[in-house]
Design a protein around this motif. Structure first.
Motif, PDB file in Angstrom:
ATOM      1  N   PRO A  28      21.227  13.249   0.481  1.00  0.00           N
ATOM      2  CA  PRO A  28      20.460  12.628   1.555  1.00  0.00           C
ATOM      3  C   PRO A  28      20.984  13.038   2.938  1.00  0.00           C
ATOM      4  O   PRO A  28      22.200  13.118   3.152  1.00  0.00           O
ATOM      5  N   THR A  29      20.055  13.316   3.828  1.00  0.00           N
ATOM      6  CA  THR A  29      20.392  13.583   5.221  1.00  0.00           C
ATOM      7  C   THR A  29      19.579  12.631   6.084  1.00  0.00           C
ATOM      8  O   THR A  29      18.404  12.384   5.814  1.00  0.00           O
ATOM      9  N   VAL A  30      20.232  12.103   7.097  1.00  0.00           N
ATOM     10  CA  VAL A  30      19.586  11.155   8.003  1.00  0.00           C
ATOM     11  C   VAL A  30      19.386  11.850   9.341  1.00  0.00           C
ATOM     12  O   VAL A  30      20.294  12.521   9.839  1.00  0.00           O
ATOM     13  N   ARG A  31      18.191  11.699   9.898  1.00  0.00           N
ATOM     14  CA  ARG A  31      17.946  12.234  11.237  1.00  0.00           C
ATOM     15  C   ARG A  31      17.165  11.233  12.058  1.00  0.00           C
ATOM     16  O   ARG A  31      16.429  10.402  11.504  1.00  0.00           O
ATOM     17  N   GLU A  32      17.364  11.327  13.357  1.00  0.00           N
ATOM     18  CA  GLU A  32      16.640  10.450  14.267  1.00  0.00           C
ATOM     19  C   GLU A  32      15.427  11.202  14.797  1.00  0.00           C
ATOM     20  O   GLU A  32      15.539  12.341  15.244  1.00  0.00           O
ATOM     21  N   LEU A  33      14.272  10.549  14.730  1.00  0.00           N
ATOM     22  CA  LEU A  33      13.021  11.143  15.200  1.00  0.00           C
ATOM     23  C   LEU A  33      12.855  10.892  16.696  1.00  0.00           C
ATOM     24  O   LEU A  33      13.510  10.008  17.259  1.00  0.00           O
ATOM     25  N   PRO A  34      11.976  11.652  17.362  1.00  0.00           N
ATOM     26  CA  PRO A  34      11.749  11.442  18.796  1.00  0.00           C
ATOM     27  C   PRO A  34      11.361  10.001  19.139  1.00  0.00           C
ATOM     28  O   PRO A  34      11.651   9.520  20.231  1.00  0.00           O
ATOM     29  N   SER A  35      10.754   9.308  18.184  1.00  0.00           N
ATOM     30  CA  SER A  35      10.345   7.911  18.408  1.00  0.00           C
ATOM     31  C   SER A  35      11.540   6.953  18.406  1.00  0.00           C
ATOM     32  O   SER A  35      11.402   5.791  18.768  1.00  0.00           O
ATOM     33  N   GLY A  36      12.702   7.444  17.944  1.00  0.00           N
ATOM     34  CA  GLY A  36      13.874   6.591  17.806  1.00  0.00           C
ATOM     35  C   GLY A  36      14.048   6.071  16.384  1.00  0.00           C
ATOM     36  O   GLY A  36      15.094   5.531  16.036  1.00  0.00           O
ATOM     37  N   ASP A  60      10.569  19.733 -12.065  1.00  0.00           N
ATOM     38  CA  ASP A  60       9.804  19.469 -10.852  1.00  0.00           C
ATOM     39  C   ASP A  60      10.782  18.997  -9.790  1.00  0.00           C
ATOM     40  O   ASP A  60      11.600  18.110 -10.038  1.00  0.00           O
ATOM     41  N   SER A  61      10.699  19.578  -8.608  1.00  0.00           N
ATOM     42  CA  SER A  61      11.562  19.201  -7.501  1.00  0.00           C
ATOM     43  C   SER A  61      10.738  18.361  -6.524  1.00  0.00           C
ATOM     44  O   SER A  61       9.673  18.788  -6.080  1.00  0.00           O
ATOM     45  N   LEU A  62      11.216  17.149  -6.216  1.00  0.00           N
ATOM     46  CA  LEU A  62      10.478  16.224  -5.364  1.00  0.00           C
ATOM     47  C   LEU A  62      11.282  15.873  -4.124  1.00  0.00           C
ATOM     48  O   LEU A  62      12.496  15.658  -4.208  1.00  0.00           O
ATOM     49  N   THR A  63      10.599  15.790  -2.998  1.00  0.00           N
ATOM     50  CA  THR A  63      11.219  15.343  -1.755  1.00  0.00           C
ATOM     51  C   THR A  63      11.010  13.849  -1.626  1.00  0.00           C
ATOM     52  O   THR A  63       9.890  13.357  -1.773  1.00  0.00           O
ATOM     53  N   LEU A  64      12.094  13.130  -1.357  1.00  0.00           N
ATOM     54  CA  LEU A  64      12.055  11.679  -1.190  1.00  0.00           C
ATOM     55  C   LEU A  64      12.402  11.356   0.257  1.00  0.00           C
ATOM     56  O   LEU A  64      13.281  11.989   0.843  1.00  0.00           O
ATOM     57  N   ILE A  65      11.719  10.352   0.823  1.00  0.00           N
ATOM     58  CA  ILE A  65      11.987   9.941   2.205  1.00  0.00           C
ATOM     59  C   ILE A  65      11.958   8.426   2.305  1.00  0.00           C
ATOM     60  O   ILE A  65      11.389   7.743   1.454  1.00  0.00           O
ATOM     61  N   SER A  66      12.563   7.904   3.362  1.00  0.00           N
ATOM     62  CA  SER A  66      12.424   6.492   3.701  1.00  0.00           C
ATOM     63  C   SER A  66      12.717   6.309   5.178  1.00  0.00           C
ATOM     64  O   SER A  66      13.562   7.008   5.745  1.00  0.00           O
ATOM     65  N   PHE A  67      11.999   5.375   5.783  1.00  0.00           N
ATOM     66  CA  PHE A  67      12.200   4.993   7.175  1.00  0.00           C
ATOM     67  C   PHE A  67      12.900   3.641   7.271  1.00  0.00           C
ATOM     68  O   PHE A  67      13.198   3.182   8.364  1.00  0.00           O
ATOM     69  N   GLU A  68      13.133   2.972   6.131  1.00  0.00           N
ATOM     70  CA  GLU A  68      13.704   1.624   6.116  1.00  0.00           C
ATOM     71  C   GLU A  68      15.217   1.688   6.326  1.00  0.00           C
ATOM     72  O   GLU A  68      15.931   2.318   5.538  1.00  0.00           O
ATOM     73  N   ASP A  69      15.714   1.018   7.364  1.00  0.00           N
ATOM     74  CA  ASP A  69      17.138   1.063   7.697  1.00  0.00           C
ATOM     75  C   ASP A  69      18.022   0.642   6.530  1.00  0.00           C
ATOM     76  O   ASP A  69      19.035   1.290   6.251  1.00  0.00           O
ATOM     77  N   ALA A  70      17.662  -0.438   5.844  1.00  0.00           N
ATOM     78  CA  ALA A  70      18.490  -0.923   4.730  1.00  0.00           C
ATOM     79  C   ALA A  70      18.568   0.123   3.621  1.00  0.00           C
ATOM     80  O   ALA A  70      19.631   0.356   3.039  1.00  0.00           O
ATOM     81  N   LEU A  71      17.464   0.768   3.324  1.00  0.00           N
ATOM     82  CA  LEU A  71      17.441   1.784   2.276  1.00  0.00           C
ATOM     83  C   LEU A  71      18.182   3.038   2.729  1.00  0.00           C
ATOM     84  O   LEU A  71      18.915   3.652   1.953  1.00  0.00           O
ATOM     85  N   ASP A  73      20.729   3.204   4.693  1.00  0.00           N
ATOM     86  CA  ASP A  73      22.158   2.929   4.575  1.00  0.00           C
ATOM     87  C   ASP A  73      22.623   2.923   3.120  1.00  0.00           C
ATOM     88  O   ASP A  73      23.751   3.296   2.825  1.00  0.00           O
ATOM     89  N   ARG A  74      21.745   2.549   2.189  1.00  0.00           N
ATOM     90  CA  ARG A  74      22.106   2.528   0.761  1.00  0.00           C
ATOM     91  C   ARG A  74      22.152   3.918   0.158  1.00  0.00           C
ATOM     92  O   ARG A  74      23.003   4.209  -0.674  1.00  0.00           O
ATOM     93  N   VAL A  75      21.220   4.792   0.527  1.00  0.00           N
ATOM     94  CA  VAL A  75      21.119   6.083  -0.165  1.00  0.00           C
ATOM     95  C   VAL A  75      21.935   7.193   0.479  1.00  0.00           C
ATOM     96  O   VAL A  75      22.174   8.207  -0.155  1.00  0.00           O
ATOM     97  N   ARG A  76      22.379   7.005   1.698  1.00  0.00           N
ATOM     98  CA  ARG A  76      23.048   8.108   2.405  1.00  0.00           C
ATOM     99  C   ARG A  76      24.312   8.590   1.697  1.00  0.00           C
ATOM    100  O   ARG A  76      24.748   9.711   1.911  1.00  0.00           O
ATOM    101  N   THR A 110      10.615   2.961  -1.885  1.00  0.00           N
ATOM    102  CA  THR A 110      10.750   1.528  -1.610  1.00  0.00           C
ATOM    103  C   THR A 110      11.960   0.932  -2.311  1.00  0.00           C
ATOM    104  O   THR A 110      12.543  -0.026  -1.819  1.00  0.00           O
ATOM    105  N   THR A 111      12.343   1.485  -3.479  1.00  0.00           N
ATOM    106  CA  THR A 111      13.551   1.034  -4.179  1.00  0.00           C
ATOM    107  C   THR A 111      14.268   2.243  -4.756  1.00  0.00           C
ATOM    108  O   THR A 111      13.639   3.246  -5.118  1.00  0.00           O
ATOM    109  N   VAL A 112      15.583   2.126  -4.865  1.00  0.00           N
ATOM    110  CA  VAL A 112      16.384   3.173  -5.508  1.00  0.00           C
ATOM    111  C   VAL A 112      17.553   2.504  -6.224  1.00  0.00           C
ATOM    112  O   VAL A 112      18.169   1.588  -5.693  1.00  0.00           O
ATOM    113  N   GLU A 113      17.785   2.943  -7.455  1.00  0.00           N
ATOM    114  CA  GLU A 113      18.882   2.407  -8.263  1.00  0.00           C
ATOM    115  C   GLU A 113      19.619   3.580  -8.897  1.00  0.00           C
ATOM    116  O   GLU A 113      18.999   4.536  -9.359  1.00  0.00           O
TER     117      GLU A 113
END
Length: 120
Positions: A28-36, A60-71, A73-76, A110-113
């Motif tokens: 996982p990589t985290v980046r900040e968007l122009p919107s903040g 199959d290779s899949l790209t996963l994304i999330s904008f949720e702060d709590a998630l 912080d969990r997946v990073r 929305t969820t990751v375990e």
């Protein structure tokens, strides 16, 4: 088992729901968007069932994304090789770049375990 999905459009009978279990292939990589807003993005590989008509290991290779702060912080801290169980919804993102209009299909998580630690 049907997982409650915040992306369901109940009054129209539509449902965009994904359940994927696969191995992390890009950390996982985290980046900040122009919107903040922050965005976390990572990839997993999901093995396909064997098909005698198409020999060889298929993935199959899949790209996963999330904008949720709590998630985010969990997946990073998840690493390559770990097996994750992920739920979410398919999203097509479209943008205009220097090479014209581009698009990608992603899973908005929305969820990751953690299913299994990486093999050493």
């Amino acid at each position: 088992m049907l997982i409650q999905n915040p992306f369901a459009v109940k009054d129209q009978g539509h449902l965009n729901q994904v359940l994927v279990v696969g191995r992390v292939t890009a950390a996982p990589t985290v980046r900040e968007l122009p919107s903040g807003d922050r965005l976390v993005s990572w990839r997993i590989g999901v093995a396909r069932p064997e098909d005698p008509r198409r020999p060889g290991h298929r993935l199959d290779s899949l790209t996963l994304i999330s904008f949720e702060d709590a998630l985010i912080d969990r997946v990073r801290d998840h690493g390559v090789g770990e097996v994750l169980r992920v739920t979410g919804a398919l999203r097509r993102r479209i943008w205009r770049g220097p090479h014209g209009v581009r698009s990608i299909l992603e899973v908005e998580v929305t969820t990751v375990e953690l299913e299994r630690e990486a093999e050493r």
